[in-house]
Scaffold this active site. Structure first.
Site, PDB file in Angstrom:
ATOM      1  N   LYS A 229      41.850  29.154  47.282  1.00 27.59           N
ATOM      2  CA  LYS A 229      42.968  29.155  48.218  1.00 27.59           C
ATOM      3  C   LYS A 229      42.788  27.957  49.158  1.00 27.59           C
ATOM      4  O   LYS A 229      41.765  27.841  49.839  1.00 27.59           O
ATOM      5  CB  LYS A 229      42.999  30.450  49.016  1.00 27.59           C
ATOM      6  CG  LYS A 229      43.486  31.656  48.238  1.00 27.59           C
ATOM      7  CD  LYS A 229      43.544  32.890  49.118  1.00 27.59           C
ATOM      8  CE  LYS A 229      44.205  34.051  48.374  1.00 27.59           C
ATOM      9  NZ  LYS A 229      43.455  34.447  47.164  1.00 27.59           N
TER      10      LYS A 229
ATOM     11  N   ASP B 164      45.105  28.671  43.981  1.00 25.73           N
ATOM     12  CA  ASP B 164      45.916  29.846  44.279  1.00 25.73           C
ATOM     13  C   ASP B 164      47.118  29.454  45.131  1.00 25.73           C
ATOM     14  O   ASP B 164      47.071  28.474  45.894  1.00 25.73           O
ATOM     15  CB  ASP B 164      45.095  30.895  45.034  1.00 25.73           C
ATOM     16  CG  ASP B 164      44.345  31.825  44.098  1.00 25.73           C
ATOM     17  OD1 ASP B 164      44.863  32.092  43.004  1.00 25.73           O
ATOM     18  OD2 ASP B 164      43.250  32.280  44.463  1.00 25.73           O
ATOM     19  N   MET B 165      48.185  30.224  45.020  1.00 25.05           N
ATOM     20  CA  MET B 165      49.371  30.017  45.837  1.00 25.05           C
ATOM     21  C   MET B 165      49.411  31.087  46.919  1.00 25.05           C
ATOM     22  O   MET B 165      49.053  32.245  46.674  1.00 25.05           O
ATOM     23  CB  MET B 165      50.634  30.082  44.984  1.00 25.05           C
ATOM     24  CG  MET B 165      51.876  29.582  45.681  1.00 25.05           C
ATOM     25  SD  MET B 165      51.817  27.839  46.190  1.00 25.05           S
ATOM     26  CE  MET B 165      52.086  27.006  44.615  1.00 25.05           C
TER      27      MET B 165
ATOM     28  N   ARG C  29      49.474  29.583  36.088  1.00 30.77           N
ATOM     29  CA  ARG C  29      49.413  31.042  36.229  1.00 30.77           C
ATOM     30  C   ARG C  29      50.710  31.523  36.866  1.00 30.77           C
ATOM     31  O   ARG C  29      51.102  31.040  37.935  1.00 30.77           O
ATOM     32  CB  ARG C  29      48.234  31.455  37.116  1.00 30.77           C
ATOM     33  CG  ARG C  29      48.157  32.965  37.372  1.00 30.77           C
ATOM     34  CD  ARG C  29      47.198  33.300  38.508  1.00 30.77           C
ATOM     35  NE  ARG C  29      45.858  32.843  38.233  1.00 30.77           N
ATOM     36  CZ  ARG C  29      44.954  32.567  39.174  1.00 30.77           C
ATOM     37  NH1 ARG C  29      45.280  32.685  40.460  1.00 30.77           N
ATOM     38  NH2 ARG C  29      43.740  32.150  38.850  1.00 30.77           N
TER      39      ARG C  29
ATOM     40  N   LYS D 130      53.777  37.712  40.121  1.00 33.21           N
ATOM     41  CA  LYS D 130      55.007  38.155  40.780  1.00 33.21           C
ATOM     42  C   LYS D 130      55.075  37.649  42.213  1.00 33.21           C
ATOM     43  O   LYS D 130      56.127  37.257  42.700  1.00 33.21           O
ATOM     44  CB  LYS D 130      55.103  39.686  40.771  1.00 33.21           C
ATOM     45  CG  LYS D 130      55.517  40.275  39.442  1.00 33.21           C
ATOM     46  CD  LYS D 130      55.789  41.759  39.576  1.00 33.21           C
ATOM     47  CE  LYS D 130      56.268  42.366  38.262  1.00 33.21           C
ATOM     48  NZ  LYS D 130      56.541  43.811  38.378  1.00 33.21           N
TER      49      LYS D 130
ATOM     50  N   ALA E  85      52.785  38.415  46.176  1.00 32.38           N
ATOM     51  CA  ALA E  85      52.370  39.580  46.953  1.00 32.38           C
ATOM     52  C   ALA E  85      52.649  39.453  48.446  1.00 32.38           C
ATOM     53  O   ALA E  85      52.379  40.378  49.197  1.00 32.38           O
ATOM     54  CB  ALA E  85      50.877  39.826  46.749  1.00 32.38           C
TER      55      ALA E  85
ATOM     56  N   LYS F 201      62.781  45.016  43.004  1.00 33.17           N
ATOM     57  CA  LYS F 201      61.877  44.947  41.863  1.00 33.17           C
ATOM     58  C   LYS F 201      62.578  44.448  40.610  1.00 33.17           C
ATOM     59  O   LYS F 201      62.042  43.607  39.878  1.00 33.17           O
ATOM     60  CB  LYS F 201      61.248  46.321  41.592  1.00 33.17           C
ATOM     61  CG  LYS F 201      60.281  46.326  40.417  1.00 33.17           C
ATOM     62  CD  LYS F 201      59.736  47.706  40.148  1.00 33.17           C
ATOM     63  CE  LYS F 201      58.695  47.691  39.035  1.00 33.17           C
ATOM     64  NZ  LYS F 201      59.208  47.140  37.752  1.00 33.17           N
TER      65      LYS F 201
ATOM     66  N   ARG G 135      46.127  42.779  51.716  1.00 32.61           N
ATOM     67  CA  ARG G 135      46.948  42.905  50.512  1.00 32.61           C
ATOM     68  C   ARG G 135      47.842  44.144  50.599  1.00 32.61           C
ATOM     69  O   ARG G 135      48.981  44.134  50.161  1.00 32.61           O
ATOM     70  CB  ARG G 135      46.072  42.991  49.262  1.00 32.61           C
ATOM     71  CG  ARG G 135      45.223  41.777  48.946  1.00 32.61           C
ATOM     72  CD  ARG G 135      46.010  40.528  48.619  1.00 32.61           C
ATOM     73  NE  ARG G 135      46.530  39.826  49.782  1.00 32.61           N
ATOM     74  CZ  ARG G 135      45.793  39.047  50.573  1.00 32.61           C
ATOM     75  NH1 ARG G 135      44.511  38.870  50.339  1.00 32.61           N
ATOM     76  NH2 ARG G 135      46.338  38.436  51.591  1.00 32.61           N
TER      77      ARG G 135
END
Length: 309
Positions: free
Chosen positions: A98, A135-136, A185, A188, A190, A202, A290
């Site tokens: 990150k 990582d995003m 990668r 969805k 988070a 969703k 999270r």
């Protein structure tokens, strides 16, 4: 209200001590986080690799606000890579970084500091025989992260990208990144994002995920499908077949501790199945944040404790 409570918990060392000392809570931590040290993360990696799985490791920590902490995070990755190489695991294990953990959010030269720290990690990873994936994080960092990715790929073209399907921009970003040699990668997403930049429902997110998968599967790059959703996994397989992709030309990714039997099933079919392993002393804040980002995750984690499938 629940989000505020969870975020408050993430800053409480007293609650951390209480939670980690309870048998049930300790089990939750051990299932989803590999441990606090690099050596514990390497042990978890060895076990997964011995079962035919691949791994990407995340040294927990983000939103670093001082230079010393950013440097310490970069050093932690160097130590992790040293241990992975010493254990002969770098053929099957890479690292996820990150950028906010290595200086991106620092005032002034934050992007430059993050780039240099990421470059150091990429160099060490290449020397160890493995790769790095960036990582995003939340949408306010997307342009910065993709900019740093472009800089890194000039010297380290193997550096992986992450795109989040729920962002409205992602389908276009997939087109930009679906070129030869590009590892992407797709997850969805988070983070709690405003409707102006992200799909909220969703069903809309799932549709966006499928559209992004189609772009990646039909492109010349290497898609990394990060999902635990059985339906999306099945769709990914169908899209790969239609694009004449063989196992090894794309991969599946899942979180450590989530659907382990499904991970083994996919690996047994000859697919590359990579497990995302978080570790580090910041595990408590990571876990609670999270949940705070999307309180519905509470049900997801609870179901995971009941069923391993």
């Amino acid at each position: 209200m629940l989000r505020r409570v969870l975020l408050g918990m993430s800053r409480s060392p007293q609650i951390k001590k209480a939670v980690s000392s309870l048998p049930v809570s300790s089990g939750i931590v051990a299932r989803f986080v590999a441990g606090e040290s690099a050596s514990e993360a390497v042990l978890a990696t060895e076990k997964l690799v011995s079962n035919g799985l691949y791994v990407t490791l995340d040294h927990l920590g983000e939103d670093v606000t001082d230079l010393a902490a950013a440097t310490a995070t970069a050093d932690a990755y160097l130590e992790l890579l040293r241990q992975l190489a010493g254990a002969g695991l770098t053929k099957n294990a890479e690292v996820s970084v990150k950028l906010s953990a290595v200086g991106q959010a620092l005032p002034g030269d934050g992007e430059k500091i993050a780039l240099e720290n990421a470059r150091t990690i990429c160099h060490a990873a290449r020397n160890a025989g493995t790769t790095v994936t960036l990582d995003m994080e939340d949408h306010t960092t997307t342009d910065s992260t993709l900019g740093i990715l472009r800089e890194l790929r000039q010297d380290f073209p193997e550096t992986g990208a992450v795109l989040q399907a729920y962002l409205r921009r992602t389908e276009a970003d997939c087109r930009d990144l679906a070129h030869a040699g590009s590892r992407v990668r797709l997850c969805k997403g988070a983070y709690k994002e405003p409707e102006s930049v992200a799909f909220q429902e969703k069903r809309a997110v799932d549709k966006a995920y499928v559209r992004a998968m189609k772009v990646l599967m039909n492109g010349a790059g290497y898609p990394m499908i990060a999902s635990h959703d059985p339906r999306l996994i099945a769709i990914a397989g169908s899209l790969a077949d239609r694009a004449n992709r063989r196992p090894g030309s794309f991969e599946y990714q899942m979180l450590f501790g989530i659907r382990p039997e499904e991970q083994l099933r996919l690996a047994s079919q000859g697919h590359t199945m990579r497990v995302y392993i978080p570790y580090g002393e910041d595990w408590y804040g990571y876990l609670v944040r999270r949940l705070a980002e999307r309180p519905a995750n509470l049900q997801f984690f609870a179901r995971s404790l009941i069923s391993k499938k």
